[in-house]
Write a protein that holds these residues in place. Structure first.
Motif, PDB file in Angstrom:
ATOM      1  N   SER A 164      65.229  74.648  43.889  1.00 24.13           N
ATOM      2  CA  SER A 164      63.867  75.288  44.571  1.00 24.13           C
ATOM      3  C   SER A 164      63.891  76.760  44.492  1.00 24.13           C
ATOM      4  CB  SER A 164      64.001  74.987  46.120  1.00 24.13           C
ATOM      5  OG  SER A 164      62.969  75.499  46.755  1.00 24.13           O
ATOM      6  N   PRO A 165      62.808  77.112  43.993  1.00 25.10           N
ATOM      7  CA  PRO A 165      62.533  78.656  43.670  1.00 25.10           C
ATOM      8  C   PRO A 165      62.656  79.322  45.152  1.00 25.10           C
ATOM      9  CG  PRO A 165      60.460  77.415  43.377  1.00 25.10           C
ATOM     10  CD  PRO A 165      61.340  76.567  43.488  1.00 25.10           C
TER      11      PRO A 165
ATOM     12  N   SER B 149      66.915  77.896  56.191  1.00 27.54           N
ATOM     13  CA  SER B 149      68.419  78.220  56.474  1.00 27.54           C
ATOM     14  C   SER B 149      69.193  79.222  55.766  1.00 27.54           C
ATOM     15  CB  SER B 149      69.355  76.839  56.340  1.00 27.54           C
ATOM     16  OG  SER B 149      68.699  75.758  57.336  1.00 27.54           O
ATOM     17  N   THR B 150      68.841  79.260  54.391  1.00 28.85           N
ATOM     18  CA  THR B 150      69.517  80.432  53.465  1.00 28.85           C
ATOM     19  C   THR B 150      68.995  81.987  54.168  1.00 28.85           C
ATOM     20  OG1 THR B 150      69.444  78.850  51.738  1.00 28.85           O
ATOM     21  CG2 THR B 150      69.794  81.203  51.410  1.00 28.85           C
ATOM     22  N   ARG B 151      67.757  81.757  54.453  1.00 28.39           N
ATOM     23  CA  ARG B 151      67.189  83.277  54.972  1.00 28.39           C
ATOM     24  C   ARG B 151      67.949  83.509  56.053  1.00 28.39           C
ATOM     25  NH1 ARG B 151      64.134  86.800  52.309  1.00 28.39           N
ATOM     26  NH2 ARG B 151      63.304  88.444  53.793  1.00 28.39           N
ATOM     27  N   VAL B 152      68.044  82.615  57.141  1.00 18.93           N
ATOM     28  CA  VAL B 152      68.464  82.888  58.694  1.00 18.93           C
ATOM     29  C   VAL B 152      70.230  83.266  58.248  1.00 18.93           C
ATOM     30  CG1 VAL B 152      69.324  82.048  60.879  1.00 18.93           C
ATOM     31  CG2 VAL B 152      66.839  81.639  59.578  1.00 18.93           C
ATOM     32  N   LEU B 153      70.965  82.675  57.540  1.00 16.81           N
ATOM     33  CA  LEU B 153      72.317  82.662  57.409  1.00 16.81           C
ATOM     34  C   LEU B 153      72.427  84.140  56.521  1.00 16.81           C
ATOM     35  CD1 LEU B 153      74.825  81.115  57.821  1.00 16.81           C
ATOM     36  CD2 LEU B 153      74.682  80.352  55.297  1.00 16.81           C
ATOM     37  N   GLY B 154      71.330  84.466  55.595  1.00 16.00           N
ATOM     38  CA  GLY B 154      71.583  85.749  55.186  1.00 16.00           C
ATOM     39  C   GLY B 154      71.506  86.968  56.192  1.00 16.00           C
ATOM     40  N   LYS B 155      70.611  86.811  57.197  1.00 16.14           N
ATOM     41  CA  LYS B 155      70.653  87.778  58.300  1.00 16.14           C
ATOM     42  C   LYS B 155      71.862  88.227  58.928  1.00 16.14           C
ATOM     43  CE  LYS B 155      65.755  86.666  59.222  1.00 16.14           C
ATOM     44  NZ  LYS B 155      64.838  86.095  60.058  1.00 16.14           N
ATOM     45  N   PHE B 156      72.929  87.098  58.963  1.00 23.94           N
ATOM     46  CA  PHE B 156      74.281  87.523  59.577  1.00 23.94           C
ATOM     47  C   PHE B 156      74.939  88.486  58.627  1.00 23.94           C
ATOM     48  CE2 PHE B 156      74.419  82.835  61.133  1.00 23.94           C
ATOM     49  CZ  PHE B 156      73.333  83.050  61.903  1.00 23.94           C
TER      50      PHE B 156
ATOM     51  N   TYR C 115      76.416  78.755  64.907  1.00 25.49           N
ATOM     52  CA  TYR C 115      75.521  78.113  64.008  1.00 25.49           C
ATOM     53  C   TYR C 115      76.010  78.423  62.466  1.00 25.49           C
ATOM     54  CZ  TYR C 115      73.207  77.274  68.286  1.00 25.49           C
ATOM     55  OH  TYR C 115      72.802  77.021  69.740  1.00 25.49           O
ATOM     56  N   ALA C 116      76.610  79.335  62.239  1.00 22.71           N
ATOM     57  CA  ALA C 116      76.770  79.470  60.717  1.00 22.71           C
ATOM     58  C   ALA C 116      77.373  78.437  60.064  1.00 22.71           C
ATOM     59  CB  ALA C 116      77.786  80.704  60.659  1.00 22.71           C
ATOM     60  N   GLY C 117      78.238  77.501  60.319  1.00 27.42           N
ATOM     61  CA  GLY C 117      78.456  76.245  59.648  1.00 27.42           C
ATOM     62  C   GLY C 117      77.434  75.382  59.493  1.00 27.42           C
ATOM     63  N   ALA C 118      76.645  75.061  60.558  1.00 31.62           N
ATOM     64  CA  ALA C 118      75.467  74.330  60.399  1.00 31.62           C
ATOM     65  C   ALA C 118      74.663  74.692  59.499  1.00 31.62           C
ATOM     66  CB  ALA C 118      75.000  73.840  61.830  1.00 31.62           C
ATOM     67  N   LEU C 119      74.334  76.002  59.689  1.00 31.84           N
ATOM     68  CA  LEU C 119      73.218  76.487  58.847  1.00 31.84           C
ATOM     69  C   LEU C 119      73.759  76.605  57.294  1.00 31.84           C
ATOM     70  CD1 LEU C 119      72.284  79.521  61.003  1.00 31.84           C
ATOM     71  CD2 LEU C 119      70.632  77.713  60.230  1.00 31.84           C
ATOM     72  N   ALA C 120      74.929  76.882  56.829  1.00 31.52           N
ATOM     73  CA  ALA C 120      75.370  76.583  55.782  1.00 31.52           C
ATOM     74  C   ALA C 120      75.287  75.089  55.071  1.00 31.52           C
ATOM     75  CB  ALA C 120      76.598  77.091  55.575  1.00 31.52           C
ATOM     76  N   LYS C 121      75.673  74.318  56.013  1.00 33.24           N
ATOM     77  CA  LYS C 121      75.350  72.814  55.428  1.00 33.24           C
ATOM     78  C   LYS C 121      73.982  72.407  55.152  1.00 33.24           C
ATOM     79  CE  LYS C 121      76.436  68.165  57.092  1.00 33.24           C
ATOM     80  NZ  LYS C 121      76.877  67.386  58.130  1.00 33.24           N
TER      81      LYS C 121
ATOM     82  N   GLN D  27      72.465  73.931  51.890  1.00 32.50           N
ATOM     83  CA  GLN D  27      72.815  73.551  50.717  1.00 32.50           C
ATOM     84  C   GLN D  27      72.721  72.016  50.505  1.00 32.50           C
ATOM     85  OE1 GLN D  27      77.378  74.492  49.764  1.00 32.50           O
ATOM     86  NE2 GLN D  27      77.240  74.732  51.745  1.00 32.50           N
ATOM     87  N   ALA D  28      72.461  71.198  51.711  1.00 30.30           N
ATOM     88  CA  ALA D  28      72.647  69.889  51.556  1.00 30.30           C
ATOM     89  C   ALA D  28      71.066  69.070  52.228  1.00 30.30           C
ATOM     90  CB  ALA D  28      73.658  68.915  52.273  1.00 30.30           C
ATOM     91  N   ASP D  29      70.340  69.869  52.739  1.00 27.74           N
ATOM     92  CA  ASP D  29      69.042  69.141  53.250  1.00 27.74           C
ATOM     93  C   ASP D  29      68.199  68.963  52.351  1.00 27.74           C
ATOM     94  OD1 ASP D  29      67.763  69.295  56.346  1.00 27.74           O
ATOM     95  OD2 ASP D  29      66.291  69.097  54.616  1.00 27.74           O
ATOM     96  N   GLU D  30      67.658  67.561  52.498  1.00 20.96           N
ATOM     97  CA  GLU D  30      66.770  67.205  51.186  1.00 20.96           C
ATOM     98  C   GLU D  30      65.298  67.915  51.026  1.00 20.96           C
ATOM     99  OE1 GLU D  30      64.718  63.533  53.864  1.00 20.96           O
ATOM    100  OE2 GLU D  30      66.107  63.083  52.250  1.00 20.96           O
ATOM    101  N   ASN D  31      64.991  68.590  52.133  1.00 20.14           N
ATOM    102  CA  ASN D  31      63.761  69.458  52.018  1.00 20.14           C
ATOM    103  C   ASN D  31      63.848  70.794  51.588  1.00 20.14           C
ATOM    104  OD1 ASN D  31      61.471  71.201  53.689  1.00 20.14           O
ATOM    105  ND2 ASN D  31      60.610  69.194  53.290  1.00 20.14           N
ATOM    106  N   GLU D  32      63.264  71.309  50.665  1.00 18.61           N
ATOM    107  CA  GLU D  32      63.515  72.705  50.253  1.00 18.61           C
ATOM    108  C   GLU D  32      63.166  73.580  51.208  1.00 18.61           C
ATOM    109  OE1 GLU D  32      61.034  73.510  46.560  1.00 18.61           O
ATOM    110  OE2 GLU D  32      59.249  72.896  47.380  1.00 18.61           O
ATOM    111  N   ARG D  33      62.150  73.401  52.090  1.00 15.47           N
ATOM    112  CA  ARG D  33      61.820  74.324  52.892  1.00 15.47           C
ATOM    113  C   ARG D  33      62.831  74.610  53.903  1.00 15.47           C
ATOM    114  NH1 ARG D  33      57.810  73.575  55.901  1.00 15.47           N
ATOM    115  NH2 ARG D  33      56.961  75.290  56.364  1.00 15.47           N
TER     116      ARG D  33
END
Length: 202
Positions: free
Chosen positions: A154-155, A130-137, A110-116, A119-125
């Motif tokens: 987005s802050p 996704s950034t948070r979950v990716l960081g857990k790896f 799932y790392a590749g899909a989460l990275a995408k 970076q690219a989802d239009e919704n900031e949440r």
């Protein structure tokens, strides 16, 4: 009753008892066990069932699943990521938590899909989650991604990117300059705090 009749009765009883004794001996096997008892014991032994759980033929076992193809994996990942996005937008906490666990159990998938998504989802949440979950790896290879995300509009994303860099420790050293900038100049208090905390871990 005459004495002769009594003698016949006694003699007949003796013959009858002797006959029963011979029948009982004849009905026993060589080990002295009663044949009925031996047959019953044989029946009591495991003779197998028509639907035994461990069939010698293996017919009762399900066929092994075929190996996954890249196309199958891509389709499965796309489906899960769709659920992930919907759960975040709908604030479906149980599903978000369940998928978080799924991602952490199979990070390579799932790392590749989460990275995408980060970076690219239009919704900031969605980007932030996704950034948070990716960081857990805690994958050092993602350090450049988190550094780029420090500039996200987005802050929430910037905060999670700073936190993720802190989780990498020394591997995030190339991002020190950006973290210092974020800790001093970011307009969001939470981002500045996250950046300072991350610097303290490097």
């Amino acid at each position: 009753m005459s004495r002769g009749n009594k003698r016949w009765i006694v003699a007949g009883s003796i013959v009858a008892l002797a006959g029963l004794g011979l029948f009982a001996l004849h009905d026993r096997g060589p080990t002295g066990r009663h044949l009925f008892g031996r047959d019953q014991a044989n029946e009591d032994k495991f003779q197998g069932f028509s639907s035994r759980p461990f069939s010698a033929s293996g017919a009762d076992f399900p066929a092994p699943a075929p190996p996954e193809t890249p196309e199958m994996i891509a389709h499965q990942v796309a489906g899960v990521m769709g659920q992930w996005r919907s759960a975040i937008l709908l604030k479906d906490a149980p599903t978000v938590i369940a998928l978080d666990m799924t991602f952490r159990q199979m990070p390579d998938r799932y790392a590749g899909a989460l990275a995408k998504s980060a970076q690219a989802d239009e919704n900031e949440r969605v980007r932030a989650f996704s950034t948070r979950v990716l960081g857990k790896f805690k994958n050092p290879a993602e350090a450049p991604l988190y550094e780029r995300l420090l500039a996200d509009k987005s802050p929430f994303v910037r905060q999670n990117a700073a936190w993720a860099l802190g989780e990498l420790g020394a591997a995030a050293a190339p991002a020190v300059a950006e973290l210092q900038k974020a800790s001093a100049r970011d307009p969001a208090t939470d981002v500045r705090a996250a950046a300072k905390a991350a610097l303290g871990k490097l």
